[in-house]
Design a protein around this motif. Structure first.
Motif, PDB file in Angstrom:
ATOM      1  N   SER A  75     -16.959 125.232  45.111  1.00  0.00           N
ATOM      2  CA  SER A  75     -17.041 125.838  46.437  1.00  0.00           C
ATOM      3  C   SER A  75     -18.298 125.291  47.086  1.00  0.00           C
ATOM      4  CB  SER A  75     -17.110 127.365  46.329  1.00  0.00           C
ATOM      5  OG  SER A  75     -17.107 127.952  47.605  1.00  0.00           O
ATOM      6  N   SER A  76     -18.123 124.547  48.157  1.00  0.00           N
ATOM      7  CA  SER A  76     -19.270 123.873  48.737  1.00  0.00           C
ATOM      8  C   SER A  76     -19.224 123.920  50.261  1.00  0.00           C
ATOM      9  CB  SER A  76     -19.313 122.413  48.265  1.00  0.00           C
ATOM     10  OG  SER A  76     -20.520 121.812  48.638  1.00  0.00           O
ATOM     11  N   PRO A  77     -20.373 124.143  50.898  1.00  0.00           N
ATOM     12  CA  PRO A  77     -20.405 124.186  52.352  1.00  0.00           C
ATOM     13  C   PRO A  77     -20.362 122.792  52.977  1.00  0.00           C
ATOM     14  CG  PRO A  77     -22.617 124.424  51.508  1.00  0.00           C
ATOM     15  CD  PRO A  77     -21.696 124.380  50.312  1.00  0.00           C
ATOM     16  N   ILE A  83     -20.675 116.583  52.745  1.00  0.00           N
ATOM     17  CA  ILE A  83     -20.815 117.373  51.530  1.00  0.00           C
ATOM     18  C   ILE A  83     -22.288 117.754  51.429  1.00  0.00           C
ATOM     19  CG2 ILE A  83     -20.646 117.292  49.003  1.00  0.00           C
ATOM     20  CD1 ILE A  83     -18.632 114.976  49.379  1.00  0.00           C
ATOM     21  N   SER A  84     -22.569 118.931  50.922  1.00  0.00           N
ATOM     22  CA  SER A  84     -23.975 119.315  50.771  1.00  0.00           C
ATOM     23  C   SER A  84     -24.675 118.334  49.829  1.00  0.00           C
ATOM     24  CB  SER A  84     -24.090 120.744  50.241  1.00  0.00           C
ATOM     25  OG  SER A  84     -23.709 120.814  48.885  1.00  0.00           O
ATOM     26  N   LEU A 107     -10.492 123.900  44.439  1.00  0.00           N
ATOM     27  CA  LEU A 107     -11.432 123.875  45.551  1.00  0.00           C
ATOM     28  C   LEU A 107     -11.341 125.172  46.349  1.00  0.00           C
ATOM     29  CD1 LEU A 107     -10.909 120.231  46.879  1.00  0.00           C
ATOM     30  CD2 LEU A 107     -12.748 121.092  45.415  1.00  0.00           C
ATOM     31  N   ILE A 108     -12.519 125.690  46.718  1.00  0.00           N
ATOM     32  CA  ILE A 108     -12.604 126.866  47.575  1.00  0.00           C
ATOM     33  C   ILE A 108     -13.398 126.467  48.814  1.00  0.00           C
ATOM     34  CG2 ILE A 108     -13.489 129.227  47.804  1.00  0.00           C
ATOM     35  CD1 ILE A 108     -13.161 129.524  44.772  1.00  0.00           C
ATOM     36  N   ASN A 109     -12.871 126.804  49.973  1.00  0.00           N
ATOM     37  CA  ASN A 109     -13.535 126.523  51.241  1.00  0.00           C
ATOM     38  C   ASN A 109     -13.806 127.863  51.926  1.00  0.00           C
ATOM     39  OD1 ASN A 109     -14.402 125.637  53.727  1.00  0.00           O
ATOM     40  ND2 ASN A 109     -12.621 124.352  54.135  1.00  0.00           N
ATOM     41  N   PRO A 112     -12.910 127.707  56.725  1.00  0.00           N
ATOM     42  CA  PRO A 112     -11.746 126.846  56.949  1.00  0.00           C
ATOM     43  C   PRO A 112     -11.893 125.825  58.078  1.00  0.00           C
ATOM     44  CG  PRO A 112     -11.032 129.072  56.499  1.00  0.00           C
ATOM     45  CD  PRO A 112     -12.539 129.123  56.644  1.00  0.00           C
ATOM     46  N   ARG A 113     -12.812 126.055  59.023  1.00  0.00           N
ATOM     47  CA  ARG A 113     -13.007 125.053  60.076  1.00  0.00           C
ATOM     48  C   ARG A 113     -13.817 123.859  59.575  1.00  0.00           C
ATOM     49  NH1 ARG A 113     -17.517 128.122  63.800  1.00  0.00           N
ATOM     50  NH2 ARG A 113     -19.248 127.584  62.452  1.00  0.00           N
ATOM     51  N   ALA A 114     -14.424 123.989  58.409  1.00  0.00           N
ATOM     52  CA  ALA A 114     -15.240 122.911  57.821  1.00  0.00           C
ATOM     53  C   ALA A 114     -14.332 121.942  57.073  1.00  0.00           C
ATOM     54  CB  ALA A 114     -16.304 123.498  56.904  1.00  0.00           C
ATOM     55  N   THR A 115     -13.661 121.097  57.820  1.00  0.00           N
ATOM     56  CA  THR A 115     -12.675 120.198  57.219  1.00  0.00           C
ATOM     57  C   THR A 115     -13.268 118.847  56.798  1.00  0.00           C
ATOM     58  OG1 THR A 115     -12.055 119.375  59.403  1.00  0.00           O
ATOM     59  CG2 THR A 115     -10.775 121.227  58.519  1.00  0.00           C
ATOM     60  N   HIS A 116     -14.341 118.429  57.451  1.00  0.00           N
ATOM     61  CA  HIS A 116     -14.908 117.110  57.147  1.00  0.00           C
ATOM     62  C   HIS A 116     -15.425 117.042  55.711  1.00  0.00           C
ATOM     63  CE1 HIS A 116     -14.588 115.822  61.302  1.00  0.00           C
ATOM     64  NE2 HIS A 116     -15.099 116.979  61.656  1.00  0.00           N
ATOM     65  N   ALA A 117     -16.187 118.044  55.313  1.00  0.00           N
ATOM     66  CA  ALA A 117     -16.746 118.048  53.954  1.00  0.00           C
ATOM     67  C   ALA A 117     -15.637 118.161  52.917  1.00  0.00           C
ATOM     68  CB  ALA A 117     -17.763 119.171  53.785  1.00  0.00           C
ATOM     69  N   GLN A 118     -14.612 118.959  53.218  1.00  0.00           N
ATOM     70  CA  GLN A 118     -13.509 119.092  52.267  1.00  0.00           C
ATOM     71  C   GLN A 118     -12.811 117.748  52.058  1.00  0.00           C
ATOM     72  OE1 GLN A 118     -12.239 121.756  50.283  1.00  0.00           O
ATOM     73  NE2 GLN A 118     -14.303 122.446  50.755  1.00  0.00           N
TER      74      GLN A 118
END
Length: 188
Positions: A75-77, A83-84, A107-109, A112-118
């Protein structure tokens, strides 16, 4: 069957991190099906290929936990569409080892609006030969809330999403374990 051994990594070092809270809630919800060790990444030094053979306690511990695990939960911001740094640094320490190869990954997000890092995290994991279990992916909208571990666990929608993701993850891991076990020969 024995409970699965899972390792969880939060890509945030914040004390009140949503990512850590989500992992802790998942750990609390998983007591019947899995043992989840949430590892702290704050002591992992900045990656330096010249030090890969050094006995660095935080890196040795990370690799040891992964070697003993049936799966990995991340799980990462997202920071500035990336990516952090702590997550990327940790993954860099695992690039040349065997601990990560074919490792089932959930994977945990928490935003949900943070799609680039995912997307970038997925690219790194696939490049490192990790096995992302798509059915276990969980996106829970924690960013902007004041929810802590207890709040996540008592919210039926959020806890339900985490439980469903974990159930799918455990099913996939057990299927993989059965495939890796030698099958008895059937004689007529």
């Amino acid at each position: 069957m024995d409970k699965l051994k899972l390792v969880a990594l939060s890509g945030s070092l914040r004390n009140l991190s949503y990512n850590h809270a989500a992992l802790q809630a998942l750990k609390n919800l998983s007591v019947k099906v899995a043992d989840i060790d949430i590892l702290t990444l704050g002591n992992v030094p900045i990656f330096n290929p010249d030090r890969e053979q050094d006995a660095i306690p935080a890196v040795k511990s990370l690799k040891s936990h992964l070697n003993a695990a049936n799966g990995l939960i991340i799980s990462s911001p997202e920071y500035a569409h990336e990516i952090s740094g702590v997550m990327k640094n940790t993954l860099d320490w695992l690039v040349s080892g065997e601990e990560f190869v074919n490792m089932p990954i959930m994977l945990i997000n928490t935003s949900p609006r943070a799609t680039h890092a995912q997307q970038m995290l997925r690219e790194v994991i696939v490049t490192m030969s990790g096995n992302i279990i798509e059915k276990s992916y969980v996106a829970i909208p924690l960013l902007g809330t004041s929810l802590d571990v207890q709040g996540i666990m008592t919210d039926s929608q959020l806890s339900g999403l985490l439980k469903t993701g974990l159930d799918e993850f455990c099913i996939a891991i057990n299927d993989l374990l059965r495939c890796d076990s030698p099958q008895p020969l059937i004689s007529n």
